[in-house]
Design a protein around this motif. Structure first.
Motif, PDB file in Angstrom:
ATOM      1  N   LEU A 199      -9.767   9.112  -5.740  1.00  0.00           N
ATOM      2  CA  LEU A 199     -10.314   8.691  -4.445  1.00  0.00           C
ATOM      3  C   LEU A 199     -10.981   7.340  -4.688  1.00  0.00           C
ATOM      4  CD1 LEU A 199     -10.593   9.716  -1.516  1.00  0.00           C
ATOM      5  CD2 LEU A 199     -12.887  10.512  -2.119  1.00  0.00           C
ATOM      6  N   ALA A 200     -10.158   6.323  -4.784  1.00  0.00           N
ATOM      7  CA  ALA A 200     -10.618   5.022  -5.270  1.00  0.00           C
ATOM      8  C   ALA A 200     -10.542   3.951  -4.194  1.00  0.00           C
ATOM      9  CB  ALA A 200      -9.773   4.605  -6.467  1.00  0.00           C
ATOM     10  N   THR A 201     -11.239   2.851  -4.479  1.00  0.00           N
ATOM     11  CA  THR A 201     -11.234   1.719  -3.545  1.00  0.00           C
ATOM     12  C   THR A 201     -10.403   0.545  -4.048  1.00  0.00           C
ATOM     13  OG1 THR A 201     -13.231   0.769  -4.515  1.00  0.00           O
ATOM     14  CG2 THR A 201     -13.541   2.362  -2.733  1.00  0.00           C
ATOM     15  N   THR A 202      -9.853   0.669  -5.241  1.00  0.00           N
ATOM     16  CA  THR A 202      -9.077  -0.427  -5.810  1.00  0.00           C
ATOM     17  C   THR A 202      -7.592  -0.152  -5.689  1.00  0.00           C
ATOM     18  OG1 THR A 202      -9.245   0.638  -7.962  1.00  0.00           O
ATOM     19  CG2 THR A 202     -10.863  -1.061  -7.454  1.00  0.00           C
ATOM     20  N   PRO A 203      -6.806  -1.148  -5.283  1.00  0.00           N
ATOM     21  CA  PRO A 203      -5.362  -0.937  -5.110  1.00  0.00           C
ATOM     22  C   PRO A 203      -4.662  -0.457  -6.377  1.00  0.00           C
ATOM     23  CG  PRO A 203      -6.034  -2.974  -4.054  1.00  0.00           C
ATOM     24  CD  PRO A 203      -7.208  -2.499  -4.821  1.00  0.00           C
ATOM     25  N   THR A 204      -5.130  -0.897  -7.521  1.00  0.00           N
ATOM     26  CA  THR A 204      -4.457  -0.535  -8.763  1.00  0.00           C
ATOM     27  C   THR A 204      -4.593   0.943  -9.109  1.00  0.00           C
ATOM     28  OG1 THR A 204      -6.435  -1.229  -9.966  1.00  0.00           O
ATOM     29  CG2 THR A 204      -4.637  -2.841  -9.773  1.00  0.00           C
ATOM     30  N   SER A 205      -5.458   1.654  -8.411  1.00  0.00           N
ATOM     31  CA  SER A 205      -5.634   3.096  -8.654  1.00  0.00           C
ATOM     32  C   SER A 205      -4.580   3.935  -7.946  1.00  0.00           C
ATOM     33  CB  SER A 205      -7.025   3.538  -8.193  1.00  0.00           C
ATOM     34  OG  SER A 205      -8.037   2.881  -8.923  1.00  0.00           O
ATOM     35  N   TYR A 206      -3.750   3.314  -7.130  1.00  0.00           N
ATOM     36  CA  TYR A 206      -2.750   4.037  -6.342  1.00  0.00           C
ATOM     37  C   TYR A 206      -1.348   3.750  -6.862  1.00  0.00           C
ATOM     38  CZ  TYR A 206      -6.569   5.116  -3.211  1.00  0.00           C
ATOM     39  OH  TYR A 206      -7.753   5.593  -2.688  1.00  0.00           O
ATOM     40  N   ASN A 207      -0.538   4.804  -6.915  1.00  0.00           N
ATOM     41  CA  ASN A 207       0.785   4.702  -7.515  1.00  0.00           C
ATOM     42  C   ASN A 207       1.901   4.427  -6.520  1.00  0.00           C
ATOM     43  OD1 ASN A 207      -0.672   7.378  -9.088  1.00  0.00           O
ATOM     44  ND2 ASN A 207      -0.099   5.584 -10.287  1.00  0.00           N
ATOM     45  N   TYR A 208       1.742   4.917  -5.309  1.00  0.00           N
ATOM     46  CA  TYR A 208       2.822   4.833  -4.316  1.00  0.00           C
ATOM     47  C   TYR A 208       2.299   4.142  -3.060  1.00  0.00           C
ATOM     48  CZ  TYR A 208       4.546   8.497  -7.387  1.00  0.00           C
ATOM     49  OH  TYR A 208       4.932   9.220  -8.488  1.00  0.00           O
ATOM     50  N   TRP A 209       3.133   3.285  -2.499  1.00  0.00           N
ATOM     51  CA  TRP A 209       2.754   2.468  -1.346  1.00  0.00           C
ATOM     52  C   TRP A 209       3.823   2.519  -0.267  1.00  0.00           C
ATOM     53  CZ3 TRP A 209      -1.803  -0.351  -0.886  1.00  0.00           C
ATOM     54  CH2 TRP A 209      -2.610  -0.384  -2.026  1.00  0.00           C
ATOM     55  N   GLY A 210       3.359   2.429   0.983  1.00  0.00           N
ATOM     56  CA  GLY A 210       4.272   2.253   2.091  1.00  0.00           C
ATOM     57  C   GLY A 210       4.588   0.784   2.292  1.00  0.00           C
TER      58      GLY A 210
END
Length: 122
Positions: free
Chosen positions: A102-113
């Motif tokens: 549950l992060a605020t940085t884009p690099t913490s997320y693996n999948y994007w729309g």
């Protein structure tokens, strides 16, 4: 793996509301935390809001607190971003993303729309 598709963007006047949707495919959607980010031309991608896998925890940027609400319906594999009292500075492409934190940085997320455009006129 999760595929994400955003929808609900558009052109509105200041003070109006929009509801963005992030529809996910994949059986493991309910285990992911989901974040909404936005990016205006020439600017860095900015955190907007995030929700944990169960929907019990949320966090949002100070700039949208009291105006934007994030929610999710795991039965429908969808996360929503209700945006009220929109202002011209909210104009951007809005992206949803899935990740383990549950992060605020884009690099913490693996999948994007692919993003959906929101334009607010004054």
């Amino acid at each position: 793996q999760v595929q994400l598709v955003e929808s609900g963007g558009g052109l509105v006047q200041a003070g109006a509301s929009l509801r963005l949707s992030c529809a996910a495919s994949g059986r493991t959607f309910s285990v992911y935390n989901i974040g909404w980010f936005r990016q205006a031309p020439g600017k860095e991608r900015q955190f907007v809001a995030a929700i944990n896998w169960s929907g019990g925890w949320t966090r949002s940027a100070d700039s949208v607190k009291g105006r934007f609400t994030i929610s999710r319906d795991n039965a429908k594999n969808t996360v929503f971003l209700q945006m009220n009292s929109l202002q011209p500075e909210d104009t951007a492409t809005y992206y949803c993303a899935a990740g383990p934190l549950l992060a605020t940085t884009p690099t913490s997320y693996n999948y994007w729309g692919q993003g959906t455009q929101v334009t607010v006129s004054s």
